[in-house]
Design an enzyme around this catalytic site. Structure first.
Site, PDB file in Angstrom:
ATOM      1  N   CYS A 142     -16.062 -18.489-114.011  1.00  0.00           N
ATOM      2  CA  CYS A 142     -17.427 -17.945-114.024  1.00  0.00           C
ATOM      3  C   CYS A 142     -17.607 -16.898-115.124  1.00  0.00           C
ATOM      4  CB  CYS A 142     -17.762 -17.318-112.683  1.00  0.00           C
ATOM      5  SG  CYS A 142     -19.469 -16.733-112.620  1.00  0.00           S
ATOM      6  N   ARG A 179     -34.287 -13.322-123.484  1.00  0.00           N
ATOM      7  CA  ARG A 179     -33.662 -13.375-124.805  1.00  0.00           C
ATOM      8  C   ARG A 179     -34.485 -14.186-125.784  1.00  0.00           C
ATOM      9  NH1 ARG A 179     -28.090 -14.772-123.908  1.00  0.00           N
ATOM     10  NH2 ARG A 179     -27.998 -12.533-123.604  1.00  0.00           N
ATOM     11  N   ARG A 207     -20.154 -14.911-115.152  1.00  0.00           N
ATOM     12  CA  ARG A 207     -20.805 -13.737-114.545  1.00  0.00           C
ATOM     13  C   ARG A 207     -19.924 -13.099-113.483  1.00  0.00           C
ATOM     14  NH1 ARG A 207     -26.187 -16.812-114.321  1.00  0.00           N
ATOM     15  NH2 ARG A 207     -26.706 -16.760-116.535  1.00  0.00           N
ATOM     16  N   LYS A 216     -27.597 -19.653-127.763  1.00  0.00           N
ATOM     17  CA  LYS A 216     -26.815 -20.880-127.817  1.00  0.00           C
ATOM     18  C   LYS A 216     -26.955 -21.545-129.177  1.00  0.00           C
ATOM     19  CE  LYS A 216     -27.424 -21.823-122.871  1.00  0.00           C
ATOM     20  NZ  LYS A 216     -28.241 -20.631-122.555  1.00  0.00           N
ATOM     21  N   ARG A 226     -38.742 -18.005-122.633  1.00  0.00           N
ATOM     22  CA  ARG A 226     -38.083 -18.293-121.357  1.00  0.00           C
ATOM     23  C   ARG A 226     -37.227 -17.143-120.883  1.00  0.00           C
ATOM     24  NH1 ARG A 226     -34.349 -22.202-125.003  1.00  0.00           N
ATOM     25  NH2 ARG A 226     -35.568 -21.328-126.660  1.00  0.00           N
ATOM     26  N   CYS A 271     -16.160 -19.950-108.776  1.00  0.00           N
ATOM     27  CA  CYS A 271     -15.494 -20.725-109.826  1.00  0.00           C
ATOM     28  C   CYS A 271     -14.662 -19.761-110.656  1.00  0.00           C
ATOM     29  CB  CYS A 271     -16.522 -21.407-110.711  1.00  0.00           C
ATOM     30  SG  CYS A 271     -17.820 -22.212-109.777  1.00  0.00           S
ATOM     31  N   ASP A 286     -22.338 -20.436-126.468  1.00  0.00           N
ATOM     32  CA  ASP A 286     -23.244 -19.314-126.240  1.00  0.00           C
ATOM     33  C   ASP A 286     -22.606 -18.122-126.934  1.00  0.00           C
ATOM     34  OD1 ASP A 286     -25.528 -18.122-125.239  1.00  0.00           O
ATOM     35  OD2 ASP A 286     -25.257 -18.979-123.247  1.00  0.00           O
TER      36      ASP A 286
HETATM   37  C1  LIG Z   1     -29.128 -20.546-121.657  1.00  0.00           C
HETATM   38  C2  LIG Z   1     -30.181 -19.561-121.570  1.00  0.00           C
HETATM   39  C3  LIG Z   1     -31.512 -19.946-121.465  1.00  0.00           C
HETATM   40  C4  LIG Z   1     -31.949 -21.392-121.401  1.00  0.00           C
HETATM   41  O1  LIG Z   1     -31.588 -22.045-122.567  1.00  0.00           O
HETATM   42  P1  LIG Z   1     -32.026 -23.538-122.855  1.00  0.00           P
HETATM   43  O2  LIG Z   1     -31.309 -23.855-124.117  1.00  0.00           O
HETATM   44  O3  LIG Z   1     -33.501 -23.543-122.977  1.00  0.00           O
HETATM   45  O4  LIG Z   1     -31.565 -24.368-121.706  1.00  0.00           O
HETATM   46  C5  LIG Z   1     -32.483 -18.967-121.423  1.00  0.00           C
HETATM   47  N1  LIG Z   1     -32.145 -17.657-121.483  1.00  0.00           N
HETATM   48  C6  LIG Z   1     -30.869 -17.256-121.594  1.00  0.00           C
HETATM   49  C7  LIG Z   1     -30.584 -15.801-121.653  1.00  0.00           C
HETATM   50  C8  LIG Z   1     -29.836 -18.192-121.639  1.00  0.00           C
HETATM   51  O5  LIG Z   1     -28.572 -17.785-121.732  1.00  0.00           O
HETATM   52  S1  SF4 Z   2     -22.454 -18.363-110.797  1.00  0.00           S
HETATM   53 FE1  SF4 Z   2     -20.273 -18.504-111.317  1.00  0.00          FE
HETATM   54  S2  SF4 Z   2     -19.191 -18.682-109.366  1.00  0.00           S
HETATM   55 FE2  SF4 Z   2     -21.353 -19.116-108.986  1.00  0.00          FE
HETATM   56  S3  SF4 Z   2     -21.513 -21.362-109.082  1.00  0.00           S
HETATM   57 FE3  SF4 Z   2     -21.996 -20.556-111.141  1.00  0.00          FE
HETATM   58  S4  SF4 Z   2     -20.047 -20.575-112.258  1.00  0.00           S
HETATM   59 FE4  SF4 Z   2     -19.577 -20.793-110.058  1.00  0.00          FE
END
Ligand SMILES: *Cc1c(COP(=O)(O)O)cnc(C)c1O
Ligand code: SF4
Length: 386
Positions: free
Chosen positions: A139, A119, A141, A344, A123, A136, A337
């Site tokens: 989560c 993105r 994801r 972010k 990085r 969790c 985010d």
């Molecule tokens: C959070 C995130 C990062 C890392 O972000 P930093 O602000 O550098 O810690 C990189 N790529 C994606 C897609 C993210 O969601």
């Molecule tokens: S990916 Fe989701 S379920 Fe796995 S440790 Fe992170 S927050 Fe918890």
């Protein structure tokens, strides 16, 4: 040999009364013995009828799993226990709203190679596993975590590495998941070595919740693999002071000894840590263990987690409370985010009370952390001063 003894063994739930100390401190045993069905969860958390119903209805959407160690931190008799709220399905998971999203950060849409989200120019996120010791409930994801059919294969890992190798703009690789420490030491070690061998990869980061949910995973062999790739910026995910146990503290010390630079990414959760004193206590404990609070994340717009969200004003009030009461190192960035892949953004309390023209230039009236006012005389952009 060290003579350290994990006191969590002595407070283990009755369900695991027969476990030996050797089993309890063996991460593979912890992983195998996880509470996954209704009876096991009930035995360690004394489920309410609502929670039983929530378990039944949510099991298709997002599995539940709790390590014996993490279950030992649950207060069986407290329906609001902060560990319970993170680990046991709650009725709120079944309530969905039209604004919620399956992929709130549009991670799949920015995927140039399988398992890579690229993105920001410099990085990438590299997903290497879709399993975690504890699922969790908050989560972001959920859509893929806990689903073994979506786990990264060896071929997918090497396709991800190829993408990074072929993309010189990538200076920073964030190994993520799921939880990357679900991989064996060998596979993780190979991955770290392969990343270190790419000349343009300057920074290696790893996101893992194992120090919180399965600290037994932090073994000398794992630490050796991390040490060979040092420094690895390791961000973990403590949400509540009660998670900072002797076992967790020992895991952090071993990681720091292996050359990891430790950070914490806390998620702000209703009923868990949405109050300033809880976050202050957590951050003090983390600093004392060499782990710097990095992010305090606003809970995302993912499906079925709205019951855990707090208003933005709660996060701002916490930030206000921290400043002045803990070293700047203990004050995280409060970030949202943005949905749809906006990335972010950081929110800070508003310290400006007034802007006005003074006799010597623009004046800004600030308030400090204690609410006192101070006047700051700015210079004009061209540097001129009356
Ligand atoms: C959070 C995130 C990062 C890392 O972000 P930093 O602000 O550098 O810690 C990189 N790529 C994606 C897609 C993210 O969601
Ligand atoms: S990916 Fe989701 S379920 Fe796995 S440790 Fe992170 S927050 Fe918890």
């Amino acid at each position: 040999m060290d003579h350290w003894r994990d006191p969590s063994y002595d407070t283990r739930p009755a369900l695991w009364a027969d476990a030996t100390y050797e089993q309890w401190t063996d991460w593979r045993w912890q992983q195998r013995a996880r509470a996954r069905d209704l009876d096991a969860l009930d035995a360690c958390a004394n489920l309410s009828p609502d929670e039983r119903a929530a378990f039944d209805a949510s099991s298709e959407l997002f599995h539940a799993a709790v390590t014996p160690y993490y279950a030992s931190l649950i207060d069986r008799d407290d329906p609001g226990c902060p560990i319970r709220l993170q680990a046991i399905p709650q009725p709120g998971e079944l309530v969905t709203y039209p604004f919620e999203l399956d992929d709130p950060l549009a991670e799949e849409a920015h995927m140039p190679a399988p398992g890579i989200t690229h993105r920001y120019p410099d990085r990438v996120l590299f997903y290497v596993s879709h399993n975690c010791p504890v699922y969790c409930r908050h989560c972001t994801r959920k859509r893929k975590v806990a689903d073994p059919t979506t786990a990264a294969s060896r071929a997918q890992l090497s396709a991800g590495l190829d993408y990074i190798r072929d993309t010189p703009a990538v200076r920073d690789v964030l190994i993520s998941g799921g939880d990357p420490l679900t991989l064996s030491d060998e596979r993780l070690g190979e991955l770290l070595v392969a990343l270190r061998a790419i000349p343009h990869v300057e920074v290696i980061r790893l996101g893992t919740r194992n120090p919180v949910t399965l600290p037994q995973r932090i073994t000398p062999a794992l630490c050796e693999a991390l040490r060979l790739a040092r420094p690895v910026y390791l961000n973990t995910h403590f949400n509540h002071p009660r998670e900072v146990t002797p076992a967790a503290g020992r895991a952090l010390r071993m990681l720091a000894d292996a050359g990891c630079v430790l950070g914490n990414q806390m998620v702000l959760l209703r009923g868990v840590n949405d109050d300033p004193e809880t976050v202050l206590t957590l951050n003090r404990k983390l600093l004392s263990l060499g782990c710097r609070p990095y992010y305090m994340l606003q809970c995302d717009m993912a499906r079925g987690i709205t019951h855990l969200r707090t208003p933005l004003s709660t996060g701002l009030a916490i930030m206000d409370h921290l400043r002045g009461r803990i070293a700047g190192m203990g004050v995280p960035h409060f970030v949202v985010d943005l949905p749809g892949g906006g990335g972010k953004i950081e929110l800070t309390p508003d310290y400006v009370r007034e802007r006005r023209d003074g006799p010597h230039g623009p004046e800004i009236v600030f308030r400090n952390w204690a609410g006192e006012e101070f006047v700051f005389v700015d210079v004009a952009a061209d540097g001129d001063r009356d």
